[in-house]
Design a protein around this motif. Structure first.
Motif, PDB file in Angstrom:
ATOM      1  N   ASP A 194       0.970  -1.347   0.130  1.00 49.08           N
ATOM      2  CA  ASP A 194      -0.067   0.152   0.022  1.00 49.08           C
ATOM      3  C   ASP A 194       0.734   1.400  -0.124  1.00 49.08           C
ATOM      4  N   ARG A 195       2.042   1.179  -0.550  1.00 51.40           N
ATOM      5  CA  ARG A 195       2.953   2.255  -0.324  1.00 51.40           C
ATOM      6  C   ARG A 195       2.490   3.608  -1.239  1.00 51.40           C
ATOM      7  N   TRP A 196       1.809   3.348  -2.215  1.00 51.73           N
ATOM      8  CA  TRP A 196       1.210   4.270  -3.218  1.00 51.73           C
ATOM      9  C   TRP A 196       0.304   5.081  -2.597  1.00 51.73           C
ATOM     10  N   GLU A 197      -0.380   4.702  -1.351  1.00 52.28           N
ATOM     11  CA  GLU A 197      -1.289   5.518  -0.609  1.00 52.28           C
ATOM     12  C   GLU A 197      -0.683   6.792   0.170  1.00 52.28           C
ATOM     13  N   PHE A 198       0.817   6.446   0.123  1.00 53.48           N
ATOM     14  CA  PHE A 198       1.421   7.761   0.706  1.00 53.48           C
ATOM     15  C   PHE A 198       1.942   8.790   0.013  1.00 53.48           C
ATOM     16  N   ASN A 199       1.075   9.520  -0.557  1.00 52.06           N
ATOM     17  CA  ASN A 199       1.354  10.648  -1.518  1.00 52.06           C
ATOM     18  C   ASN A 199       1.249  12.049  -1.074  1.00 52.06           C
ATOM     19  N   GLU A 200       1.567  13.004  -1.689  1.00 49.34           N
ATOM     20  CA  GLU A 200       1.453  14.415  -1.242  1.00 49.34           C
ATOM     21  C   GLU A 200      -0.096  14.978  -1.201  1.00 49.34           C
ATOM     22  N   ASP A 201      -0.832  14.274  -2.156  1.00 46.61           N
ATOM     23  CA  ASP A 201      -2.135  14.899  -2.247  1.00 46.61           C
ATOM     24  C   ASP A 201      -3.177  13.659  -1.792  1.00 46.61           C
ATOM     25  N   ILE A 202      -3.574  13.934  -0.526  1.00 48.70           N
ATOM     26  CA  ILE A 202      -4.632  12.761   0.155  1.00 48.70           C
ATOM     27  C   ILE A 202      -5.760  13.359   0.514  1.00 48.70           C
ATOM     28  N   LEU A 203      -5.793  14.481   0.918  1.00 46.80           N
ATOM     29  CA  LEU A 203      -6.951  15.135   1.448  1.00 46.80           C
ATOM     30  C   LEU A 203      -6.988  16.844   1.271  1.00 46.80           C
ATOM     31  N   GLN A 204      -7.994  17.244   0.720  1.00 45.51           N
ATOM     32  CA  GLN A 204      -8.127  18.705   0.612  1.00 45.51           C
ATOM     33  C   GLN A 204      -9.604  19.205   0.797  1.00 45.51           C
ATOM     34  N   ILE A 205     -10.023  19.911   1.895  1.00 47.21           N
ATOM     35  CA  ILE A 205     -11.212  20.566   2.132  1.00 47.21           C
ATOM     36  C   ILE A 205     -11.372  21.765   2.221  1.00 47.21           C
ATOM     37  N   VAL A 206     -12.323  22.626   1.719  1.00 46.59           N
ATOM     38  CA  VAL A 206     -12.128  24.026   1.710  1.00 46.59           C
ATOM     39  C   VAL A 206     -13.574  24.740   2.427  1.00 46.59           C
ATOM     40  N   ASN A 207     -13.318  25.704   3.425  1.00 47.34           N
ATOM     41  CA  ASN A 207     -14.501  26.239   3.887  1.00 47.34           C
ATOM     42  C   ASN A 207     -14.318  27.745   3.247  1.00 47.34           C
ATOM     43  N   THR A 208     -15.288  27.985   2.295  1.00 47.75           N
ATOM     44  CA  THR A 208     -14.762  29.526   1.684  1.00 47.75           C
ATOM     45  C   THR A 208     -15.629  30.520   2.749  1.00 47.75           C
ATOM     46  N   SER A 209     -16.448  30.206   3.375  1.00 51.18           N
ATOM     47  CA  SER A 209     -17.329  31.303   4.054  1.00 51.18           C
ATOM     48  C   SER A 209     -16.093  31.769   5.251  1.00 51.18           C
ATOM     49  N   GLN A 210     -15.258  30.615   5.746  1.00 52.37           N
ATOM     50  CA  GLN A 210     -14.301  31.029   6.784  1.00 52.37           C
ATOM     51  C   GLN A 210     -12.941  31.223   6.062  1.00 52.37           C
ATOM     52  N   ARG A 211     -12.672  31.275   4.867  1.00 56.20           N
ATOM     53  CA  ARG A 211     -11.668  31.301   3.940  1.00 56.20           C
ATOM     54  C   ARG A 211     -10.466  30.506   4.449  1.00 56.20           C
ATOM     55  N   ARG A 212     -10.707  29.173   4.843  1.00 53.34           N
ATOM     56  CA  ARG A 212      -9.723  28.076   5.320  1.00 53.34           C
ATOM     57  C   ARG A 212      -9.717  27.035   4.290  1.00 53.34           C
ATOM     58  N   ILE A 213      -8.620  26.373   4.088  1.00 55.74           N
ATOM     59  CA  ILE A 213      -8.124  25.039   3.320  1.00 55.74           C
ATOM     60  C   ILE A 213      -7.523  24.199   4.449  1.00 55.74           C
ATOM     61  N   ILE A 214      -8.005  23.003   4.609  1.00 49.82           N
ATOM     62  CA  ILE A 214      -7.342  21.968   5.351  1.00 49.82           C
ATOM     63  C   ILE A 214      -6.868  20.941   4.283  1.00 49.82           C
ATOM     64  N   ASP A 215      -5.239  20.872   4.401  1.00 57.99           N
ATOM     65  CA  ASP A 215      -4.929  19.867   3.409  1.00 57.99           C
ATOM     66  C   ASP A 215      -3.999  18.960   4.111  1.00 57.99           C
ATOM     67  N   LEU A 216      -4.024  17.811   3.673  1.00 57.68           N
ATOM     68  CA  LEU A 216      -3.129  16.660   3.925  1.00 57.68           C
ATOM     69  C   LEU A 216      -2.364  15.853   2.929  1.00 57.68           C
ATOM     70  N   LEU A 246      -0.170  17.815   8.029  1.00 60.01           N
ATOM     71  CA  LEU A 246      -1.356  18.509   7.948  1.00 60.01           C
ATOM     72  C   LEU A 246      -1.464  20.027   7.917  1.00 60.01           C
ATOM     73  N   LYS A 247      -1.983  20.630   6.895  1.00 61.11           N
ATOM     74  CA  LYS A 247      -1.729  22.306   7.104  1.00 61.11           C
ATOM     75  C   LYS A 247      -3.186  22.821   6.956  1.00 61.11           C
ATOM     76  N   VAL A 248      -3.292  24.190   7.429  1.00 62.65           N
ATOM     77  CA  VAL A 248      -4.468  24.938   7.365  1.00 62.65           C
ATOM     78  C   VAL A 248      -3.675  26.270   6.743  1.00 62.65           C
ATOM     79  N   VAL A 249      -4.754  26.509   5.422  1.00 61.39           N
ATOM     80  CA  VAL A 249      -3.960  27.733   4.672  1.00 61.39           C
ATOM     81  C   VAL A 249      -5.237  28.640   4.541  1.00 61.39           C
ATOM     82  N   GLU A 250      -4.758  29.907   4.405  1.00 59.43           N
ATOM     83  CA  GLU A 250      -5.746  30.792   4.034  1.00 59.43           C
ATOM     84  C   GLU A 250      -6.435  30.583   2.608  1.00 59.43           C
TER      85      GLU A 250
END
Length: 119
Positions: free
Chosen positions: A36-58, A72-76
Motif C-alpha cells: 500500500d505504499r502508493w497511498e502515501f502521496n502528497e495529495d491525500i485530502l483537501q477540504i475548503v470552507n470558503t465562508s471562513q476562508r480556510r483550506i485543510i490539506d493533508l 496537515l496544513k491549514v491555509v488561508e
C-alpha cells in the motif's frame, strides 16, 4: 484491494476537493515492497470552507517514502491565484504525525474550530 476511507465528520459548509485518506497502516510501511505504499502521496485530502476562508490539506512527505509522515496544513483560502501561492508558502499552521487516529482527530478538531470561526 481497495482500502476504506478514514471516516471523517465533515459538516455542511465544506467543499471536498480531494479525499483519498484511506485506512492504510503506516506502522507496516518498512520497505518499498509494502503493498500500500502508493497511498502515501502528497495529495491525500483537501477540504475548503470558503465562508471562513480556510483550506485543510493533508499529504505524506516525502511522498512514497517510508521515512515520511503525514503533514496537515491549514491555509488561508482566496480565489486570487497570486495570493493563494503566498498562503501555501506560509500556512496558518502545520501538524505532523505518522498516526492515522491522531491525524483524524486533529482534522476533526480543526474542522470544528474553523466552522465556529475560531481559527
Amino acid at each position: 484491494m481497495t482500502l476504506p476511507l478514514v471516516p471523517l465528520n465533515i459538516p455542511n459548509g465544506w467543499i471536498i476537493n480531494k479525499n483519498i485518506f484511506t485506512e492504510v497502516c503506516p506502522e507496516r510501511f518498512h520497505n518499498d515492497d509494502y503493498e500500500d505504499r502508493w497511498e502515501f502521496n502528497e495529495d491525500i485530502l483537501q477540504i475548503v470552507n470558503t465562508s471562513q476562508r480556510r483550506i485543510i490539506d493533508l499529504g505524506w512527505y516525502p511522498e512514497f517514502n517510508l521515512d515520511g509522515q503525514y503533514c496537515l496544513k491549514v491555509v488561508e483560502w482566496t480565489n486570487n491565484w497570486e495570493e493563494q501561492t503566498e498562503y501555501w508558502i506560509q500556512p496558518i499552521m502545520k501538524y505532523y504525525s505518522r498516526d492515522i487516529k491522531e491525524i483524524k482527530n486533529k482534522i476533526e478538531d480543526l474542522i470544528m474550530k474553523i466552522t465556529e470561526g475560531r481559527l
